[in-house]
Design a protein around this motif. Sequence first.
Motif, PDB file in Angstrom:
ATOM      1  N   GLY A 195       0.820  -1.211   0.000  1.00 10.93           N
ATOM      2  CA  GLY A 195       0.000   0.000   0.000  1.00 10.93           C
ATOM      3  C   GLY A 195       0.847   1.251   0.000  1.00 10.93           C
ATOM      4  O   GLY A 195       1.857   1.338   0.703  1.00 10.93           O
ATOM      5  N   PHE A 196       0.427   2.250  -0.800  1.00 10.73           N
ATOM      6  CA  PHE A 196       1.203   3.479  -0.958  1.00 10.73           C
ATOM      7  C   PHE A 196       0.341   4.700  -0.689  1.00 10.73           C
ATOM      8  O   PHE A 196      -0.831   4.751  -1.070  1.00 10.73           O
ATOM      9  CB  PHE A 196       1.757   3.581  -2.386  1.00 10.73           C
ATOM     10  N   ASN A 197       0.957   5.688  -0.050  1.00 10.75           N
ATOM     11  CA  ASN A 197       0.354   7.010  -0.030  1.00 10.75           C
ATOM     12  C   ASN A 197       0.482   7.609  -1.425  1.00 10.75           C
ATOM     13  O   ASN A 197       1.490   7.396  -2.108  1.00 10.75           O
ATOM     14  CB  ASN A 197       1.088   7.895   0.987  1.00 10.75           C
ATOM     15  N   ARG A 198      -0.495   8.350  -1.857  1.00 12.99           N
ATOM     16  CA  ARG A 198      -0.463   8.900  -3.213  1.00 12.99           C
ATOM     17  C   ARG A 198       0.657   9.917  -3.407  1.00 12.99           C
ATOM     18  O   ARG A 198       1.040  10.217  -4.536  1.00 12.99           O
ATOM     19  CB  ARG A 198      -1.817   9.534  -3.556  1.00 12.99           C
ATOM     20  N   ASP A 199       1.212  10.434  -2.307  1.00 13.14           N
ATOM     21  CA  ASP A 199       2.302  11.395  -2.406  1.00 13.14           C
ATOM     22  C   ASP A 199       3.683  10.740  -2.317  1.00 13.14           C
ATOM     23  O   ASP A 199       4.701  11.427  -2.356  1.00 13.14           O
ATOM     24  CB  ASP A 199       2.183  12.454  -1.301  1.00 13.14           C
ATOM     25  N   SER A 200       3.744   9.429  -2.200  1.00 14.08           N
ATOM     26  CA  SER A 200       5.036   8.750  -2.112  1.00 14.08           C
ATOM     27  C   SER A 200       5.692   8.683  -3.492  1.00 14.08           C
ATOM     28  O   SER A 200       5.088   9.037  -4.507  1.00 14.08           O
ATOM     29  CB  SER A 200       4.863   7.344  -1.527  1.00 14.08           C
ATOM     30  N   SER A 201       6.935   8.199  -3.537  1.00 10.92           N
ATOM     31  CA  SER A 201       7.704   8.194  -4.785  1.00 10.92           C
ATOM     32  C   SER A 201       7.472   6.902  -5.571  1.00 10.92           C
ATOM     33  O   SER A 201       7.576   5.812  -5.001  1.00 10.92           O
ATOM     34  CB  SER A 201       9.202   8.339  -4.493  1.00 10.92           C
ATOM     35  N   PRO A 202       7.199   6.988  -6.856  1.00 11.47           N
ATOM     36  CA  PRO A 202       7.052   5.771  -7.668  1.00 11.47           C
ATOM     37  C   PRO A 202       8.334   4.940  -7.703  1.00 11.47           C
ATOM     38  O   PRO A 202       8.280   3.725  -7.883  1.00 11.47           O
ATOM     39  CB  PRO A 202       6.715   6.317  -9.064  1.00 11.47           C
ATOM     40  N   GLU A 203       9.491   5.596  -7.560  1.00  5.77           N
ATOM     41  CA  GLU A 203      10.738   4.846  -7.566  1.00  5.77           C
ATOM     42  C   GLU A 203      10.767   3.809  -6.453  1.00  5.77           C
ATOM     43  O   GLU A 203      11.284   2.694  -6.625  1.00  5.77           O
ATOM     44  CB  GLU A 203      11.939   5.797  -7.412  1.00  5.77           C
ATOM     45  N   VAL A 204      10.203   4.165  -5.288  1.00  4.04           N
ATOM     46  CA  VAL A 204      10.156   3.224  -4.171  1.00  4.04           C
ATOM     47  C   VAL A 204       9.260   2.043  -4.515  1.00  4.04           C
ATOM     48  O   VAL A 204       9.547   0.898  -4.152  1.00  4.04           O
ATOM     49  CB  VAL A 204       9.665   3.934  -2.888  1.00  4.04           C
ATOM     50  N   TYR A 205       8.164   2.315  -5.241  1.00  9.31           N
ATOM     51  CA  TYR A 205       7.276   1.231  -5.669  1.00  9.31           C
ATOM     52  C   TYR A 205       8.031   0.229  -6.538  1.00  9.31           C
ATOM     53  O   TYR A 205       7.954  -0.989  -6.326  1.00  9.31           O
ATOM     54  CB  TYR A 205       6.094   1.813  -6.438  1.00  9.31           C
ATOM     55  N   VAL A 206       8.789   0.727  -7.522  1.00  7.16           N
ATOM     56  CA  VAL A 206       9.544  -0.167  -8.403  1.00  7.16           C
ATOM     57  C   VAL A 206      10.568  -0.964  -7.598  1.00  7.16           C
ATOM     58  O   VAL A 206      10.745  -2.175  -7.801  1.00  7.16           O
ATOM     59  CB  VAL A 206      10.248   0.636  -9.518  1.00  7.16           C
ATOM     60  N   GLN A 207      11.222  -0.315  -6.638  1.00  9.06           N
ATOM     61  CA  GLN A 207      12.226  -1.010  -5.831  1.00  9.06           C
ATOM     62  C   GLN A 207      11.600  -2.080  -4.947  1.00  9.06           C
ATOM     63  O   GLN A 207      12.178  -3.152  -4.746  1.00  9.06           O
ATOM     64  CB  GLN A 207      12.999   0.006  -4.987  1.00  9.06           C
ATOM     65  N   ILE A 208      10.415  -1.805  -4.413  1.00  2.67           N
ATOM     66  CA  ILE A 208       9.741  -2.804  -3.584  1.00  2.67           C
ATOM     67  C   ILE A 208       9.303  -3.993  -4.428  1.00  2.67           C
ATOM     68  O   ILE A 208       9.432  -5.154  -4.015  1.00  2.67           O
ATOM     69  CB  ILE A 208       8.538  -2.170  -2.844  1.00  2.67           C
ATOM     70  N   ARG A 209       8.788  -3.739  -5.646  1.00  3.32           N
ATOM     71  CA  ARG A 209       8.419  -4.853  -6.512  1.00  3.32           C
ATOM     72  C   ARG A 209       9.646  -5.700  -6.863  1.00  3.32           C
ATOM     73  O   ARG A 209       9.592  -6.932  -6.902  1.00  3.32           O
ATOM     74  CB  ARG A 209       7.751  -4.334  -7.785  1.00  3.32           C
ATOM     75  N   ASN A 210      10.782  -5.050  -7.119  1.00  5.53           N
ATOM     76  CA  ASN A 210      12.019  -5.796  -7.368  1.00  5.53           C
ATOM     77  C   ASN A 210      12.410  -6.631  -6.157  1.00  5.53           C
ATOM     78  O   ASN A 210      12.863  -7.771  -6.277  1.00  5.53           O
ATOM     79  CB  ASN A 210      13.159  -4.836  -7.712  1.00  5.53           C
ATOM     80  N   ALA A 211      12.244  -6.034  -4.953  1.00  2.00           N
ATOM     81  CA  ALA A 211      12.586  -6.758  -3.720  1.00  2.00           C
ATOM     82  C   ALA A 211      11.698  -7.985  -3.536  1.00  2.00           C
ATOM     83  O   ALA A 211      12.158  -9.048  -3.105  1.00  2.00           O
ATOM     84  CB  ALA A 211      12.461  -5.822  -2.521  1.00  2.00           C
ATOM     85  N   MET A 212      10.417  -7.875  -3.867  1.00  2.36           N
ATOM     86  CA  MET A 212       9.509  -9.018  -3.731  1.00  2.36           C
ATOM     87  C   MET A 212       9.820 -10.089  -4.779  1.00  2.36           C
ATOM     88  O   MET A 212       9.724 -11.286  -4.503  1.00  2.36           O
ATOM     89  CB  MET A 212       8.062  -8.548  -3.848  1.00  2.36           C
ATOM     90  N   ASP A 213      10.183  -9.680  -5.991  1.00  2.89           N
ATOM     91  CA  ASP A 213      10.610 -10.656  -7.003  1.00  2.89           C
ATOM     92  C   ASP A 213      11.823 -11.444  -6.491  1.00  2.89           C
ATOM     93  O   ASP A 213      11.893 -12.673  -6.625  1.00  2.89           O
ATOM     94  CB  ASP A 213      10.985  -9.945  -8.303  1.00  2.89           C
ATOM     95  N   LYS A 214      12.773 -10.721  -5.905  1.00  2.00           N
ATOM     96  CA  LYS A 214      13.970 -11.369  -5.376  1.00  2.00           C
ATOM     97  C   LYS A 214      13.607 -12.344  -4.262  1.00  2.00           C
ATOM     98  O   LYS A 214      14.162 -13.460  -4.178  1.00  2.00           O
ATOM     99  CB  LYS A 214      14.941 -10.312  -4.861  1.00  2.00           C
TER     100      LYS A 214
END
Length: 561
Positions: free
Chosen positions: A492-511
């Motif tokens: 879950g994300f706040n709408r004001d958070s950074s999309p870069e963090v979203y991409v990094q979290i998805r990469n972390a979950m893939d790993k």
Amino acid sequence: MKTVEYIIEVMICSGLFLVLYRWLLAGKVGYRLCRAYIVGTMLLAALIPALDVPLYSPAPESAAEGTAVLHEFRGNLLPEDGGYGGATAEDAAATSRKTSEKAIVLKTAAALYGVTAAASIVLIILNIIRIRHLRRGARLTRMEDWTLAESGKIQTPFSFLRTVYMGFNYSPSERRMILSHEVSHVRHRHSYERLVLSALRSLLWFNPFLWIAEKDLKEVQEWEADRDVLNEGNDLTLYRTAIFKQLFGYNPEISSGLNHSLTKKRFIMMTKTRPGRYATLRLAAALPLLTATFLAFGCGTKDQTQKSAVSATAAGTHSTSPDAVSATQDSVLTITVSKDMLTIDGQQYSSEDIDKVIADKIAAGKPTIAEIEISGGTDMGAVTDVKNSLRKAGLLRVRYTADLGGGAVLSAESVHILPPAISDNEEITTAIPVTNWKYFHQIRVNSNDRIMMDGYQVTLKEIPEKAVGIIMEQGIRTDTDEEQFLGIFSIGFNRDSSPEVYVQIRNAMDKAYNTARDNYSQKKFGKPLDALSIDELNQVIGAVPKRIAEQDRIIYEDVPR
């Protein structure tokens, strides 16, 4: 750029530069120009293939390209994947094994390159240490802009940097000619040029033309020093005799000395008139070659997106219909999200138009994957709106890239299928019922990009390790219970958070899932994931399904700042 391509292009460039040197310049223009050309073009030969200056327009890609996707989910309620995409498990296993074999070959080649380059660098350093050791044990005489180091251990004269090294047993005339020769090397800074070329050759030791260039540089340096000795009025015969006496003895490769380049050609050059005729024209001949190599190996395609035909509906806004979509449109729907604007396939739209535009493009049957490019400091809310529009239209295959500024680009490590959102908005997706909260694990990000996982603040680096532990405990399906509870990760994300963090979290979950599957494979079959048979691979995929949901519309501000 690919390593093999770089190696080939470096050798082509350096080979062409050396051919031109030997054909038009060697012994035919001034020695200083020859030295500058050799060192400069060898550096350019290493630099040009590493460039990617955008000059060319990209060639249109076929619609069949870009359609291989890594699926993350399948099913109705909480889609689960095999993690290997729309291809069959057989293809996945074969691809995995080939990837493993290729990785071994690449690692071996990288290790060989590293060891050889390091050994060459170490040899240069050892030579420098040996020279410094000689200097410490020698008798030093300070001159105006150089130093004379004399020692009985020095069997043949040489120079390095600002010091001339020589022994004691020379006649006055020999001593005068030797000093004149070595001081010429010092004055022209020949040692610095050799150090540069030696370091470059050590890094690119696989390039045979660099070894040839080193030899040519030594040769022209000796020609220049010989010319300076004879210009001082020394006798040619006596000077040649002095050179013959220096045939044997210690002379480091990175130094300059009388016993270098003892060839018939060197003696011939002593009797030639001063080179330099038509030097300007000869050097001008190098410009077309430099330009050609730059255009051939240093330029890439423009970052240019094909635009679809559009019809204006109001000032500053546009919409499109299926009929307006070009028949040659690529299968990738490119969506650029920035702070100030949103573009789809290169055309700017307002946020109110994106649902219709995306729906029209998908209705035309063209896009098969959405490329979401994030730039300009936008917030997660804008990306969330784009994802929801894609969900509504049924285009679920998504790839992310994020411009971090300063030329750095963050890319998702896999192509994702948009997971269902936990939302009450049935127009977007069906909400996921959670009947056992023990198996529900929340990853929350606030507007300050602070991350909480199951109520504890974590960093991006900690997510894979924590997620692997949860998957190994709750994410493995047993053979006897197909309906058992399995862990669900909700991001879950706040709408004001950074999309870069979203991409990094998805990469972390893939790993995390890749690690968990590999652990399960090691435990069950005693071998890594990429060594499994087709049947074994299917078992691992079924036993460790990916279960990730996204909470796009929930605002989180309870993460500590």
